[in-house]
Each structure stands twice: as structure tokens, then as C-alpha cells.
Design a protein around this motif. Structure first.
Motif, mmCIF file in Angstrom:
data_model
loop_
_atom_site.group_PDB
_atom_site.id
_atom_site.type_symbol
_atom_site.label_atom_id
_atom_site.label_comp_id
_atom_site.label_asym_id
_atom_site.label_seq_id
_atom_site.Cartn_x
_atom_site.Cartn_y
_atom_site.Cartn_z
ATOM 1 N N PHE A 101 0.843 -1.189 0.000
ATOM 2 C CA PHE A 101 0.000 0.000 0.000
ATOM 3 C C PHE A 101 0.880 1.240 0.000
ATOM 4 N N ASN A 102 0.234 2.406 0.160
ATOM 5 C CA ASN A 102 1.000 3.646 0.263
ATOM 6 C C ASN A 102 1.931 3.572 1.472
ATOM 7 N N GLY A 103 2.986 4.343 1.415
ATOM 8 C CA GLY A 103 4.023 4.230 2.440
ATOM 9 C C GLY A 103 5.189 3.482 1.833
ATOM 10 N N GLY A 125 5.687 8.082 6.301
ATOM 11 C CA GLY A 125 4.418 7.685 5.725
ATOM 12 C C GLY A 125 3.735 6.631 6.578
ATOM 13 N N ILE A 126 2.501 6.308 6.197
ATOM 14 C CA ILE A 126 1.732 5.283 6.886
ATOM 15 C C ILE A 126 1.890 3.965 6.127
ATOM 16 N N VAL A 127 2.414 2.957 6.817
ATOM 17 C CA VAL A 127 2.672 1.653 6.206
ATOM 18 C C VAL A 127 1.661 0.654 6.767
ATOM 19 N N VAL A 140 -0.290 -1.555 11.472
ATOM 20 C CA VAL A 140 0.050 -0.237 10.935
ATOM 21 C C VAL A 140 1.369 0.222 11.536
ATOM 22 N N ILE A 141 2.252 0.730 10.674
ATOM 23 C CA ILE A 141 3.490 1.366 11.119
ATOM 24 C C ILE A 141 3.458 2.814 10.639
ATOM 25 N N ALA A 142 3.426 3.744 11.571
ATOM 26 C CA ALA A 142 3.465 5.161 11.230
ATOM 27 C C ALA A 142 4.911 5.631 11.311
ATOM 28 N N VAL A 143 5.483 5.976 10.180
ATOM 29 C CA VAL A 143 6.869 6.448 10.124
ATOM 30 C C VAL A 143 6.823 7.976 10.043
ATOM 31 N N VAL A 144 7.377 8.644 11.059
ATOM 32 C CA VAL A 144 7.269 10.099 11.142
ATOM 33 C C VAL A 144 8.648 10.745 11.065
#
Length: 235
Positions: A101-103, A125-127, A140-144
Motif C-alpha cells: 500500500f502507500n508508504g 508515511g503510513i505503512v 500499521v506502522i506510522a513512520v514520522v
């Protein structure tokens, strides 16, 4: 002696940091844990500097997303850009974590119980993570790109520490909220030296429609017998 006093004063001023606190609630949810127990786990809150100058570079971390009982645990994590996530397999069966997906897209392949594979996340991004064997597994992995972030616990209460005073853009992610609902809640805030307590962040799940995902080949999942290695796996 005077020189040492000046140096000490400048370091102290530069080290000034504040705390941002707040509460999250989730409304209009079909999730049983939210409706019955007011479980507000898994909302990601982060602060991006509002000005154009580069923020303090986040320090990369190494964290685990465990595979156990055919689940990813924790279900939601947030990490600074450049961090690495380990995916240990604690189940007695094979797994294959992936994201298309996006990310950041990745596929760590099929691997057996007791083994671990790792993925570095270099872009923000949001993985959304899935298993190519078990269609019910997701995470979900939120990479900030900021060091100021938090994932809410069940109570919904959160604290972000070490925030230098200044203007920030408040960012929010919740996997069962449509982007339009989250954008309404995001806003510019000013963090003073004394810290900031945000008003209640009320996230509505109105409009969210869960949908099944495909496997890493873009196809529907084949039936799997418990204990099997994986259809199509190399013998």
C-alpha cells in the motif's frame, strides 16, 4: 570562571523543552472494544514544526512487531524515520509480512517459527502491514519525520515530552477514520515554555468501510489448513 558561566547559561537556554498533553476519544465506532470498553488504543499523534527550517533530526530506533497467535503485536506502532522494525515469528507456523500500500513497500518473504526478519523504514508515511498467508493479520506502522510523537493507550490520554517551544502542525492518524475526518482535527498549535494541554480530540469513524485486502500478488487468499507451511512454498 566567567567563560564557564556563559557556556552553562547558553546550554541551559537551548535545552528548554515543554510537554504537550491531551485526550483522544473515538465515536461512531463498530468496534466492540471501543463501544463496550471505551478502548481508544492506537491513535497516532505527532507534531511537525510549522516553520520551514528543518526539525531536530529524529533518532532512529529499533523496535519489534511480534507475530504471535496469528496477530501482529503491537497492532499500531510509530517510529522515527530511519528506524528498523524486527518481525520475530513466535507462532508454530510460517509467516510472510509484506506491504504494498502507500508508504514504504516491502516483502520479507516466507520464514519459519523462531526466526526474525527486519525492515529499515527510510521514508515517512503510513505503512499498512499484512501477512501473505493469513488474511486476518494486519497492522500499521506510522513512520514520522519528527521526534515528537505518541501512540495512544486504551485510556486515550497521551503525553509528548521534550517539545521545544514554538509553532507546530498537529497531525493525527487513526486507521478506522476517513482522511477527511482527520483533516478537520489537524491544526496549527503554539507550544509555550510552560507546556500545552490540548482540547479533547474526538475522532469519528463515520464513513469508514472495512474492506478485505488481497495478497502480495494482488490475488484473493487461497484456503490454508492449520499447520501447513504455506501453499506454494518451496519444498
Amino acid at each position: 570562571m566567567i567563560w564557564r558561566s556563559v557556556i552553562f547559561f547558553s546550554v541551559t537556554v537551548g535545552a528548554v523543552a515543554a510537554t504537550v498533553t491531551g485526550d483522544v476519544e473515538i465515536t461512531n465506532s463498530r468496534d466492540a472494544a471501543v463501544r463496550k470498553h471505551k478502548d481508544y488504543t492506537g491513535v497516532v499523534i505527532w507534531l511537525e514544526p510549522a516553520e520551514r527550517q528543518a526539525p531536530v533530526p529524529p533518532t532512529p530506533k529499533r523496535v519489534q512487531m511480534v507475530q504471535r497467535d496469528k496477530r501482529f503485536m503491537p497492532h499500531v506502532i510509530a517510529i522515527p524515520q530511519g528506524s528498523t522494525v524486527d518481525f520475530p515469528n513466535y507462532d508454530p507456523i510460517f509467516h510472510n509480512a509484506f506491504s504494498n500500500f502507500n508508504g514504504q513497500q516491502f516483502d520479507i518473504g516466507l520464514y519459519p517459527p523462531g526466526k526474525t526478519k527486519s525492515v529499515p523504514f527510510k521514508q515517512a508515511g503510513i505503512v499498512r502491514v499484512f501477512c501473505n498467508i493469513h488474511p486476518t493479520m494486519s497492522a500499521v506502522i506510522a513512520v514520522v519525520s519528527t521526534p515528537w510523537y505518541v501512540v495512544t493507550p486504551a485510556s486515550g490520554k497521551f503525553t509528548i515530552e521534550g517539545v521545544p517551544p514554538g509553532d507546530y502542525q498537529l497531525r493525527i492518524f487513526h486507521e478506522r477514520a476517513v482522511p477527511e475526518n482527520l483533516q478537520v482535527l489537524e491544526r496549527r498549535i503554539n507550544v509555550p515554555e510552560t507546556g500545552l494541554t490540548l482540547p479533547l480530540i474526538s475522532i469519528s469513524e463515520t464513513g469508514f468501510i472495512p474492506a478485505p485486502h488481497l495478497n502480495k500478488y494482488g490475488q484473493e487468499y487461497p484456503p490454508v489448513n492449520e499447520g501447513d507451511a504455506y501453499p506454494g512454498a518451496q519444498k
